[in-house]
Design a protein around this motif. Structure first.
Motif, PDB file in Angstrom:
ATOM      1  N   ILE A 189       0.850  -1.184   0.000  1.00 30.07           N
ATOM      2  CA  ILE A 189       0.000   0.000   0.000  1.00 30.07           C
ATOM      3  C   ILE A 189       0.890   1.239   0.000  1.00 30.07           C
ATOM      4  CG2 ILE A 189      -1.907  -1.140   1.197  1.00 30.07           C
ATOM      5  CD1 ILE A 189      -1.010   0.371   3.766  1.00 30.07           C
ATOM      6  N   LYS A 190       0.397   2.278  -0.643  1.00 31.83           N
ATOM      7  CA  LYS A 190       1.088   3.560  -0.603  1.00 31.83           C
ATOM      8  C   LYS A 190       0.081   4.633  -0.234  1.00 31.83           C
ATOM      9  CE  LYS A 190       0.640   4.479  -5.584  1.00 31.83           C
ATOM     10  NZ  LYS A 190       1.385   4.815  -6.823  1.00 31.83           N
ATOM     11  N   THR A 191       0.560   5.698   0.417  1.00 30.12           N
ATOM     12  CA  THR A 191      -0.330   6.743   0.865  1.00 30.12           C
ATOM     13  C   THR A 191      -0.838   7.550  -0.320  1.00 30.12           C
ATOM     14  OG1 THR A 191      -0.581   8.581   2.412  1.00 30.12           O
ATOM     15  CG2 THR A 191       1.516   8.408   1.251  1.00 30.12           C
ATOM     16  N   SER A 192      -2.099   7.968  -0.240  1.00 30.75           N
ATOM     17  CA  SER A 192      -2.700   8.748  -1.322  1.00 30.75           C
ATOM     18  C   SER A 192      -2.856  10.215  -0.938  1.00 30.75           C
ATOM     19  CB  SER A 192      -4.077   8.169  -1.684  1.00 30.75           C
ATOM     20  OG  SER A 192      -4.933   8.165  -0.550  1.00 30.75           O
ATOM     21  N   SER A 193      -2.280  10.595   0.224  1.00 31.86           N
ATOM     22  CA  SER A 193      -2.373  11.978   0.676  1.00 31.86           C
ATOM     23  C   SER A 193      -1.160  12.287   1.541  1.00 31.86           C
ATOM     24  CB  SER A 193      -3.667  12.192   1.471  1.00 31.86           C
ATOM     25  OG  SER A 193      -3.624  11.462   2.685  1.00 31.86           O
ATOM     26  N   THR A 194      -1.185  13.443   2.185  1.00 29.96           N
ATOM     27  CA  THR A 194      -0.080  13.808   3.077  1.00 29.96           C
ATOM     28  C   THR A 194      -0.227  13.149   4.442  1.00 29.96           C
ATOM     29  OG1 THR A 194      -1.293  15.782   3.780  1.00 29.96           O
ATOM     30  CG2 THR A 194       0.257  16.035   1.941  1.00 29.96           C
ATOM     31  N   GLU A 195      -1.395  12.590   4.725  1.00 27.80           N
ATOM     32  CA  GLU A 195      -1.632  11.915   5.991  1.00 27.80           C
ATOM     33  C   GLU A 195      -1.117  10.473   5.940  1.00 27.80           C
ATOM     34  OE1 GLU A 195      -2.954  13.523   8.590  1.00 27.80           O
ATOM     35  OE2 GLU A 195      -3.115  15.347   7.352  1.00 27.80           O
ATOM     36  N   GLN A 196      -0.956   9.880   7.104  1.00 24.73           N
ATOM     37  CA  GLN A 196      -0.581   8.469   7.166  1.00 24.73           C
ATOM     38  C   GLN A 196      -1.708   7.613   6.600  1.00 24.73           C
ATOM     39  OE1 GLN A 196      -0.710   6.150  10.921  1.00 24.73           O
ATOM     40  NE2 GLN A 196       1.487   5.801  10.606  1.00 24.73           N
ATOM     41  N   GLY A 197      -1.359   6.634   5.774  1.00 26.41           N
ATOM     42  CA  GLY A 197      -2.339   5.706   5.243  1.00 26.41           C
ATOM     43  C   GLY A 197      -2.410   4.464   6.114  1.00 26.41           C
ATOM     44  N   ILE A 198      -3.599   3.855   6.211  1.00 27.16           N
ATOM     45  CA  ILE A 198      -3.745   2.641   7.011  1.00 27.16           C
ATOM     46  C   ILE A 198      -4.625   1.630   6.290  1.00 27.16           C
ATOM     47  CG2 ILE A 198      -3.416   3.798   9.227  1.00 27.16           C
ATOM     48  CD1 ILE A 198      -6.439   3.619   9.647  1.00 27.16           C
ATOM     49  N   ARG A 199      -4.329   0.354   6.533  1.00 26.23           N
ATOM     50  CA  ARG A 199      -5.163  -0.761   6.077  1.00 26.23           C
ATOM     51  C   ARG A 199      -5.328  -1.695   7.273  1.00 26.23           C
ATOM     52  NH1 ARG A 199      -4.194  -6.102   4.035  1.00 26.23           N
ATOM     53  NH2 ARG A 199      -5.756  -6.793   2.510  1.00 26.23           N
ATOM     54  N   ASP A 200      -6.565  -1.845   7.740  1.00 26.40           N
ATOM     55  CA  ASP A 200      -6.867  -2.656   8.915  1.00 26.40           C
ATOM     56  C   ASP A 200      -7.628  -3.903   8.502  1.00 26.40           C
ATOM     57  OD1 ASP A 200      -5.762  -0.673  10.521  1.00 26.40           O
ATOM     58  OD2 ASP A 200      -7.689   0.238  11.021  1.00 26.40           O
ATOM     59  N   VAL A 201      -7.145  -5.067   8.922  1.00 26.93           N
ATOM     60  CA  VAL A 201      -7.812  -6.329   8.582  1.00 26.93           C
ATOM     61  C   VAL A 201      -7.748  -7.293   9.756  1.00 26.93           C
ATOM     62  CG1 VAL A 201      -7.209  -6.127   6.120  1.00 26.93           C
ATOM     63  CG2 VAL A 201      -5.762  -7.490   7.646  1.00 26.93           C
ATOM     64  N   PHE A 202      -8.695  -8.228   9.764  1.00 26.85           N
ATOM     65  CA  PHE A 202      -8.569  -9.451  10.540  1.00 26.85           C
ATOM     66  C   PHE A 202      -8.200 -10.559   9.569  1.00 26.85           C
ATOM     67  CE2 PHE A 202     -11.768  -7.277  13.292  1.00 26.85           C
ATOM     68  CZ  PHE A 202     -11.034  -7.260  14.463  1.00 26.85           C
ATOM     69  N   VAL A 203      -7.190 -11.345   9.919  1.00 27.54           N
ATOM     70  CA  VAL A 203      -6.864 -12.558   9.164  1.00 27.54           C
ATOM     71  C   VAL A 203      -7.227 -13.745  10.033  1.00 27.54           C
ATOM     72  CG1 VAL A 203      -5.062 -13.924   8.069  1.00 27.54           C
ATOM     73  CG2 VAL A 203      -5.023 -11.436   7.858  1.00 27.54           C
ATOM     74  N   PHE A 204      -8.113 -14.594   9.524  1.00 28.31           N
ATOM     75  CA  PHE A 204      -8.562 -15.787  10.244  1.00 28.31           C
ATOM     76  C   PHE A 204      -7.875 -17.021   9.663  1.00 28.31           C
ATOM     77  CE2 PHE A 204     -12.547 -13.104   9.966  1.00 28.31           C
ATOM     78  CZ  PHE A 204     -12.407 -12.541  11.218  1.00 28.31           C
ATOM     79  N   THR A 205      -7.466 -17.931  10.524  1.00 28.30           N
ATOM     80  CA  THR A 205      -6.968 -19.222  10.055  1.00 28.30           C
ATOM     81  C   THR A 205      -7.681 -20.334  10.811  1.00 28.30           C
ATOM     82  OG1 THR A 205      -5.159 -19.410  11.679  1.00 28.30           O
ATOM     83  CG2 THR A 205      -4.675 -18.261   9.604  1.00 28.30           C
ATOM     84  N   CYS A 206      -7.906 -21.418  10.119  1.00 26.81           N
ATOM     85  CA  CYS A 206      -8.502 -22.614  10.743  1.00 26.81           C
ATOM     86  C   CYS A 206      -7.651 -23.816  10.353  1.00 26.81           C
ATOM     87  CB  CYS A 206      -9.930 -22.801  10.255  1.00 26.81           C
ATOM     88  SG  CYS A 206     -10.756 -24.275  10.929  1.00 26.81           S
TER      89      CYS A 206
END
Length: 225
Positions: free
Chosen positions: A200-217
């Motif tokens: 991911i790269k930032t699209s503005s002057t602010e910090q960019g974030i990507r939040d996810v849950f990764v589930f494993t079974c």
């Protein structure tokens, strides 16, 4: 609501599914990503992470005791053979109905595709700035060494990229590629697919974030691989 493999009469070990969890209020999940501790095993301080394990009993989540996390180099060439330890998910998050809905929705697929009733939940934030990009999968195209994997996107803010790919093999072109939007859950067989998510790269002057849950079974622990 469930984009169900059962309803589609598809063998779960040769398929994947994508659905929008319209009954989950992701705004209630977002604040729990703001205090994630930095991942100490990765250089750059751009990944933040917690990890908990659960057993499902009669459609109820049972929070399991704290454990370590382990993958061999066969699955993770970057951090394989390193015994890692991450803090548990916050109790208030675990008790949240909308969080439990996401885990139990993933478990609907587990019941079709695995004999395990245990789920590992990785809570992960990837950040980017004008100075650096963030890599959700620094180990490259990989498998995790489990039966089933789910990726649930909670938030994308001020970022471009972060496209998730599924591959039949590392040498082939992806058979699935998509940027997961907030509220979308992708579930796939780890036995049949390699996976990767681009930087991911930032699209503005602010910090960019990507939040996810990764589930494993099931989950992963020393000796499991």
């Amino acid at each position: 609501m469930l984009l169900s493999l059962k309803n589609q009469n598809v063998n779960s070990f040769t398929s994947y599914a994508l659905e929008a969890l319209t009954t989950v209020d992701i705004d209630k999940l977002k604040p729990f990503f703001d205090d994630l501790p930095v991942d100490p095993y990765l250089k750059g301080s751009y990944r933040f992470r917690r990890l908990s394990h659960f057993r499902v009993e009669a459609d109820r989540l049972v929070h399991l005791p704290h454990r370590l996390f382990f993958q061999t180099k066969d699955y993770n060439p970057l951090l394989g053979n390193v015994v890692r330890e991450y803090p548990e998910l916050a109790d208030a998050l675990i008790e949240l109905e909308d969080f439990q809905k996401t885990v139990l929705e993933f478990f609907e697929f587990c019941k079709l595709c695995s004999t395990a009733n245990e789920i590992g939940v990785h809570q992960i934030r990837i950040t980017s700035s004008s100075q650096h990009m963030g890599s959700p999968a620094p180990e490259g195209i990989h498998r995790d060494g489990v039966d089933l994997v789910g990726i649930f996107c909670v938030q994308r803010r001020g970022v471009e990229g972060g496209e998730t790919h599924l591959y039949r093999s590392r040498q082939e072109q992806p058979i699935f590629d998509k940027i997961l939007n907030p509220g979308e859950l992708l579930v796939f067989s780890d036995r049949q697919f390699f996976h990767f998510t681009s930087e991911i790269k930032t699209s503005s002057t602010e910090q960019g974030i990507r939040d996810v849950f990764v589930f494993t079974c099931p989950g992963l622990m020393p000796g499991r691989n």
